[in-house]
Design an enzyme around this catalytic site. Structure first.
Site, PDB file in Angstrom:
ATOM      1  N   ASP A  11      40.515  59.575  59.438  1.00  0.00           N
ATOM      2  CA  ASP A  11      39.516  60.644  59.358  1.00  0.00           C
ATOM      3  C   ASP A  11      39.069  60.788  57.913  1.00  0.00           C
ATOM      4  OD1 ASP A  11      37.876  62.666  60.211  1.00  0.00           O
ATOM      5  OD2 ASP A  11      39.455  64.188  60.238  1.00  0.00           O
TER       6      ASP A  11
ATOM      7  N   TYR B 184      36.062  62.454  55.009  1.00  0.00           N
ATOM      8  CA  TYR B 184      35.790  63.798  54.479  1.00  0.00           C
ATOM      9  C   TYR B 184      34.455  63.699  53.746  1.00  0.00           C
ATOM     10  CZ  TYR B 184      37.727  68.153  52.305  1.00  0.00           C
ATOM     11  OH  TYR B 184      38.004  69.434  51.891  1.00  0.00           O
TER      12      TYR B 184
ATOM     13  N   HIS C 177      30.851  70.391  53.207  1.00  0.00           N
ATOM     14  CA  HIS C 177      32.138  70.772  53.797  1.00  0.00           C
ATOM     15  C   HIS C 177      33.259  70.703  52.750  1.00  0.00           C
ATOM     16  CE1 HIS C 177      35.432  71.126  56.647  1.00  0.00           C
ATOM     17  NE2 HIS C 177      35.953  70.009  56.185  1.00  0.00           N
TER      18      HIS C 177
ATOM     19  N   ARG D 285      41.295  76.284  47.239  1.00  0.00           N
ATOM     20  CA  ARG D 285      41.665  76.254  45.803  1.00  0.00           C
ATOM     21  C   ARG D 285      40.654  77.078  45.012  1.00  0.00           C
ATOM     22  NH1 ARG D 285      41.265  71.173  47.587  1.00  0.00           N
ATOM     23  NH2 ARG D 285      39.329  70.957  46.436  1.00  0.00           N
TER      24      ARG D 285
ATOM     25  N   GLU E  38      36.593  70.872  64.121  1.00  0.00           N
ATOM     26  CA  GLU E  38      35.795  70.150  63.143  1.00  0.00           C
ATOM     27  C   GLU E  38      34.843  69.242  63.930  1.00  0.00           C
ATOM     28  OE1 GLU E  38      38.296  68.375  60.083  1.00  0.00           O
ATOM     29  OE2 GLU E  38      38.421  70.348  59.101  1.00  0.00           O
TER      30      GLU E  38
ATOM     31  N   GLU F  46      32.422  66.298  64.221  1.00  0.00           N
ATOM     32  CA  GLU F  46      32.289  65.058  63.449  1.00  0.00           C
ATOM     33  C   GLU F  46      31.663  63.968  64.326  1.00  0.00           C
ATOM     34  OE1 GLU F  46      35.939  63.879  61.557  1.00  0.00           O
ATOM     35  OE2 GLU F  46      36.648  65.950  61.334  1.00  0.00           O
TER      36      GLU F  46
ATOM     37  N   ASP G  46      37.863  67.315  65.757  1.00  0.00           N
ATOM     38  CA  ASP G  46      39.164  67.220  65.079  1.00  0.00           C
ATOM     39  C   ASP G  46      39.754  68.634  65.005  1.00  0.00           C
ATOM     40  OD1 ASP G  46      41.296  66.593  63.404  1.00  0.00           O
ATOM     41  OD2 ASP G  46      40.061  66.657  61.590  1.00  0.00           O
TER      42      ASP G  46
ATOM     43  N   ARG H 175      44.518  75.781  60.757  1.00  0.00           N
ATOM     44  CA  ARG H 175      44.331  75.997  59.312  1.00  0.00           C
ATOM     45  C   ARG H 175      45.557  76.584  58.636  1.00  0.00           C
ATOM     46  NH1 ARG H 175      40.386  72.542  58.607  1.00  0.00           N
ATOM     47  NH2 ARG H 175      38.514  73.073  59.800  1.00  0.00           N
TER      48      ARG H 175
ATOM     49  N   GLN I 160      47.974  73.755  58.210  1.00  0.00           N
ATOM     50  CA  GLN I 160      47.389  72.818  57.245  1.00  0.00           C
ATOM     51  C   GLN I 160      47.530  73.335  55.811  1.00  0.00           C
ATOM     52  OE1 GLN I 160      43.186  72.193  57.929  1.00  0.00           O
ATOM     53  NE2 GLN I 160      42.950  70.799  56.209  1.00  0.00           N
TER      54      GLN I 160
ATOM     55  N   TYR J 232      49.824  70.767  53.384  1.00  0.00           N
ATOM     56  CA  TYR J 232      48.989  69.630  52.956  1.00  0.00           C
ATOM     57  C   TYR J 232      49.242  69.132  51.531  1.00  0.00           C
ATOM     58  CZ  TYR J 232      45.493  71.870  49.887  1.00  0.00           C
ATOM     59  OH  TYR J 232      44.851  72.484  48.849  1.00  0.00           O
TER      60      TYR J 232
ATOM     61  N   LYS K 273      46.799  68.769  62.194  1.00  0.00           N
ATOM     62  CA  LYS K 273      45.723  67.978  62.802  1.00  0.00           C
ATOM     63  C   LYS K 273      46.215  67.108  63.964  1.00  0.00           C
ATOM     64  CE  LYS K 273      42.487  68.474  59.420  1.00  0.00           C
ATOM     65  NZ  LYS K 273      41.086  68.827  59.642  1.00  0.00           N
TER      66      LYS K 273
ATOM     67  N   THR L  45      42.997  65.415  69.089  1.00  0.00           N
ATOM     68  CA  THR L  45      41.651  65.090  68.611  1.00  0.00           C
ATOM     69  C   THR L  45      40.856  64.671  69.846  1.00  0.00           C
ATOM     70  OG1 THR L  45      42.616  64.225  66.561  1.00  0.00           O
ATOM     71  CG2 THR L  45      40.307  63.673  67.004  1.00  0.00           C
TER      72      THR L  45
ATOM     73  N   THR M  47      34.202  66.593  58.894  1.00  0.00           N
ATOM     74  CA  THR M  47      33.350  67.675  59.377  1.00  0.00           C
ATOM     75  C   THR M  47      31.936  67.537  58.851  1.00  0.00           C
ATOM     76  OG1 THR M  47      35.268  69.102  59.293  1.00  0.00           O
ATOM     77  CG2 THR M  47      33.117  70.180  59.492  1.00  0.00           C
TER      78      THR M  47
ATOM     79  N   GLU N  61      34.485  77.646  57.787  1.00  0.00           N
ATOM     80  CA  GLU N  61      33.311  77.792  56.926  1.00  0.00           C
ATOM     81  C   GLU N  61      32.343  78.824  57.493  1.00  0.00           C
ATOM     82  OE1 GLU N  61      31.689  73.780  55.447  1.00  0.00           O
ATOM     83  OE2 GLU N  61      33.039  73.295  57.088  1.00  0.00           O
TER      84      GLU N  61
HETATM   85 CA    CA Z   1      38.429  66.209  60.063  1.00  0.00          CA
END
Ligand code: CA
Length: 395
Positions: free
Chosen positions: A109, A111, A116, A125, A182, A184, A216, A220, A223, A227, A236, A240, A327, A341
């Protein structure tokens, strides 16, 4: 004109012809193409010589046969369907069950949406630059779990796991409270490559068969805690979902478009003369209400750059390998492909069917559909990927 009725404006016109695997009332699985609201059984249409390839429960053999075979079979199917065909082997799509169309090999997957990645950077962050220093130099990705890739319509059980928010003194275990989607696109490798070889940007069409819609599903809270520093894992890998129709690249010729400006210029191995983006419109429905329209045309990295990067170290590929775009999010409101988002991490709820909502509740259904330009006024449809959330099973 085809003897198969095609409703006016159908996104499954003769210019699309996506491949899938179907059964009728629990009988055997076999390969078909969709035309209008009908499914055409390929072993019947193409005759005895093609039984080994199409009277089988997956697209795996056809995928491995390579781009010249894909082109000749598509030309033959188009020719036959433009004329009168025998009534046998034609089923209303409402009468068939659609299955996972191919055996998913390795799953990666990416990014690739700058919008996104920037939004997630701000949310995860908040005290640093939204994009990490590597982001504009390589298509960032991680290896996902192919064994839990499922076809549209499969229920999604809310995952349990470990989570810890900034306010918690210790991690806790339990059902995810921030279950998300997500939206995609996924690209399906047909003709693979040997260990040690690389797939150049300009060789994309020789290796990739087609595209599907991917959801996906993402927990959260799991994650966010797990992560660092190795990337997504259990947040994740629980599920899927894929749309059941694989749209061949040949049906997406009219959807090709230039990529956004890439600045700084990527390294030479990520450049090509025939690279392109795709003008695909996704639509996200939450419990039957459209909440977002993510535009694939905004994606920063191309599918060919993703595959070139995936193989630049000599990693092999094989029929059934799947890589997803990440995404799809655009720059405007209601163009985001994830609820984190759309609701700004739950701080700005949106109204769905009269209720204020942030993340997924048990019983919720998400349906993601997609279309692309075809020749003339035609649209090329991907169909949809759907899933309903079922309650967690604590262990
Ligand atoms: Ca994804």
């Amino acid at each position: 004109m085809s003897s198969v009725a095609i409703p006016d404006g159908s996104p499954f016109s003769i210019h699309n012809l996506p491949y899938g695997v179907f059964s009728v009332r629990g009988d055997h699985r076999r390969v078909g193409v969709r035309l209008g609201d009908s499914v055409i059984e390929l072993a019947t249409l193409l005759g005895d010589d093609e039984h080994d390839t199409f009277a089988v429960p997956t697209l795996d053999r056809f995928l491995a046969q390579g781009h010249e075979r894909w082109a000749s079979v598509r030309a033959r199917i188009t020719d036959l369907l433009m004329g009168d065909i025998a009534p046998g082997g034609v089923y209303p799509v409402s009468d068939v069950t659609l299955h996972l169309p191919f055996t998913v090999g390795d799953y990666v997957d990416f990014y690739a949406s700058q919008h996104h990645a920037s939004n997630l950077g701000r949310l995860f962050r908040p005290d640093s630059e939204p994009l990490m220093p590597n982001w504009k130099h390589l298509p960032v990705g991680y290896h996902g779990r192919s064994g839990t890739v499922v076809v549209s319509g499969t229920d999604i059980c809310r995952p349990c796991g470990q989570r810890k928010t900034a306010g918690d003194s210790a991690p806790t275990y339990g059902p995810s409270q921030r279950l998300d989607i997500e939206a995609e696109l996924g690209f399906v490798v047909g003709a693979g490559s040997d260990m040690g070889d690389r797939i150049n940007v300009d060789d994309f069409d020789r290796h990739v068969f087609g595209a599907v819609i991917v959801n996906d599903w993402s927990a959260r809270d799991l994650q966010a805690w797990e992560y660092v520093p190795l990337g997504p894992h259990l947040g994740k890998s629980f599920a899927t979902s894929l749309s059941p129709w694989v749209v061949p690249l040949a049906a997406l010729q009219h959807a090709r478009m230039p990529l956004p400006v890439q600045d700084p210029a990527p390294l030479p191995y990520l450049q090509g003369h025939q690279d392109w983006g795709l003008d695909v419109e996704l639509v996200v429905e939450w419990n039957g209400e459209v909440v977002s329209r993510p535009p694939y045309r905004e994606m920063y990295w191309s599918p060919a750059q993703m595959l070139a990067h995936l193989t630049v170290n000599g990693a092999s590929t094989r029929a059934g390998d799947l890589f997803a775009s990440g995404t799809v999010s655009g720059p405007h409101r209601r163009q985001q492909g994830a609820f984190i988002e759309l609701t700004w991490n739950g701080s700005e709820p949106i109204t769905v069917k009269g209720e204020e909502r942030t993340f997924l509740q048990d019983g919720d259904e998400v349906v993601i559909s997609a279309t692309a330009p075809g020749p003339g006024e035609n649209r090329v449809g991907f169909g949809e990927v759907a899933g309903v959330i079922t309650p967690a099973v604590p262990r």
